[in-house]
Design an enzyme around this catalytic site. Structure first.
Site, PDB file in Angstrom:
ATOM      1  N   TYR A 184       0.947  -1.214  -0.040  1.00  0.00           N
ATOM      2  CA  TYR A 184       0.012  -0.061  -0.020  1.00  0.00           C
ATOM      3  C   TYR A 184       0.852   1.324  -0.086  1.00  0.00           C
ATOM      4  CZ  TYR A 184      -3.939   2.966   1.327  1.00  0.00           C
ATOM      5  OH  TYR A 184      -4.866   3.997   1.547  1.00  0.00           O
ATOM      6  N   ASN A 186       1.550   3.834   1.860  1.00  0.00           N
ATOM      7  CA  ASN A 186       2.484   4.301   3.032  1.00  0.00           C
ATOM      8  C   ASN A 186       3.027   3.317   3.536  1.00  0.00           C
ATOM      9  OD1 ASN A 186       0.644   2.433   4.463  1.00  0.00           O
ATOM     10  ND2 ASN A 186      -0.591   4.115   5.301  1.00  0.00           N
ATOM     11  N   LYS A 187       3.165   2.037   2.907  1.00  0.00           N
ATOM     12  CA  LYS A 187       4.016   1.111   3.641  1.00  0.00           C
ATOM     13  C   LYS A 187       5.630   1.263   3.186  1.00  0.00           C
ATOM     14  CE  LYS A 187       0.884  -1.371   5.290  1.00  0.00           C
ATOM     15  NZ  LYS A 187      -0.345  -0.702   5.234  1.00  0.00           N
ATOM     16  N   ASN A 188       6.301   0.506   3.992  1.00  0.00           N
ATOM     17  CA  ASN A 188       7.975   0.645   3.807  1.00  0.00           C
ATOM     18  C   ASN A 188       8.268   0.870   2.459  1.00  0.00           C
ATOM     19  OD1 ASN A 188       7.379   0.347   6.582  1.00  0.00           O
ATOM     20  ND2 ASN A 188       9.438  -0.411   6.998  1.00  0.00           N
ATOM     21  N   MET A 189       7.651   0.007   1.618  1.00  0.00           N
ATOM     22  CA  MET A 189       8.027   0.020  -0.048  1.00  0.00           C
ATOM     23  C   MET A 189       6.728  -0.313  -0.530  1.00  0.00           C
ATOM     24  SD  MET A 189       9.599  -3.542  -0.976  1.00  0.00           S
ATOM     25  CE  MET A 189       8.272  -3.562  -2.618  1.00  0.00           C
TER      26      MET A 189
END
Length: 390
Positions: A184, A186-189
């Site tokens: 998604y 806003n995730k880390n990637m």
């Protein structure tokens, strides 16, 4: 109220010309659906986490759903998980036709408390979903031991845990489980939207490959990519429309190559927050078994008994200073839908409720500058001091 021109957004992704070039190459190729870039992404991701197989899907919710089905979870079964998670975790259990059984959290790690899992197991229990909250790995040795004793499947909700390590091993590469990841925004990637299931079980990987695309035994891009050979496909089981696309996979490949650099930035900023804030609030405990916290979320827990303002008032003060702080999450048992359907009520899981009432999530992304990180730390520190009883 302080007027700021710049608002530091929570979870802003980090893109540059590499992602633009990769997207253009896919567009120019004439094939934008699921195809060779998805296969490449799966191979690279499996290598990164140390799993034999990785299967791309449209979201982590889809990953959880298909992983549960592959673990033979279905109507009449029960699945144990934590109440402190996004509702996607429990929604996926319902999609499989099973019943979510909630347990409380450890007050220090905010992860599922393994000591409470045993009491929740019944003859109907089929699986456990540990959620690596914020990117902090759960106590997987204890969870695996419980699962082995009772013959249960383990499906890890690793939506927050890309780059996390447990006892030196990457989340997603642990034996005897299926791990589900989120890409998604806003995730880390990110791949803008998307997810992945990792496993060492070839049969399960092949099952998920079929169920992600309508239960067809040959994927569309293999049928239409060209060549003289006729490839026919047949629906062999009931499936879903859960596939990733090459357009998304191209972005995911770029992001995966940058992930370790992104992670080092998160760790650097987390140290700044730790140093500045640990005296004025409680922080998520990072036990020794967690050899790496992914820091998808940086959560502070207010010492409300010593404060003159409520959590929401302090959150608003932080946002008034141009900082996109937020809250993760309203516990599942406090949502009206789950209260109405399963009879949950406020007070059922007091530790999670207490944590929820005290928690604020601060922005922590590689798209931020070092100046942004220092501003956040110092601003939040001043606000906490100003709202502490004298």
């Amino acid at each position: 109220m302080k007027n700021n021109k710049k608002f530091i957004v929570f979870g802003k992704p980090s893109f540059n010309k590499e992602e633009l070039k990769a997207v253009k190459q896919v567009l120019d190729s004439g094939w934008v659906g699921m195809g060779p870039r998805c296969e490449e992404f799966e191979k690279l991701f499996a290598e990164y986490v140390g799993a034999k197989y990785a299967v791309s899907v449209s979201s982590c919710t889809a990953a959880l759903h298909l992983a549960l089905l592959a673990a033979n979870v279905g109507p009449g079964d029960e699945v144990i998980t934590t109440t402190l998670t996004f509702v996607a975790t429990t929604n996926a259990i319902e999609y499989a036709g099973a019943k979510p059984v909630l347990v409380d959290i450890d007050p220090h790690t905010l992860n599922i408390d393994p000591k409470l899992i045993g009491a929740a197991i019944t003859k109907k229990t089929k699986a456990i979903i540990p959620v690596h909250y914020g990117g902090l790995p759960c106590e997987m040795d204890k969870i695996f031991a419980i699962a082995k004793k009772h013959g249960l499947a383990v499906v890890e909700d690793a939506a927050h845990a890309i780059a996390s390590r447990w006892k030196g091993k990457m989340i997603g590469g642990l034996k005897n489980s299926l791990a589900c990841f989120s890409f998604y925004p806003n995730k880390n990637m990110t791949s803008v939207e998307g997810g992945m299931v990792t496993t060492d079980n070839k049969k399960i990987a092949e099952n998920i490959k079929i169920t992600r695309l309508h239960g067809m035994d040959n994927e569309a891009w293999k049928r239409y990519r060209g060549g003289k050979k006729i490839i026919r496909s047949e629906m062999v089981m009931l499936g879903f429309k859960y596939n990733l696309t090459d357009l998304q996979a191209a972005i995911g490949i770029c992001q995966l190559k940058k992930l370790e650099r992104f992670q080092k930035t998160r760790e650097k900023y987390a140290k700044i927050y730790d140093k500045c804030l640990s005296e004025y609030c409680d922080l998520q405990k990072r036990p020794e078994h967690s050899s790496r916290h992914a820091f998808h979320l940086y959560v502070i827990l207010l010492k409300l008994e010593n404060m003159t303002a409520t959590r929401d008032e302090i959150l608003q003060q932080i946002r008034n200073h141009g900082i996109g702080a937020t809250i993760h999450y309203l516990p599942v048992h406090m949502h009206r839908y789950y209260q109405k359907k399963f009879g949950f009520k406020n007070g059922d899981f007091p530790i999670a409720e207490c944590a929820y009432e005290r928690m604020i999530t601060l922005p922590l992304t590689p798209s931020m500058s070092l100046k942004d990180a220092k501003k956040i730390a110092e601003t939040v520190k001043r606000i906490l001091i100003a709202n502490t009883k004298k």
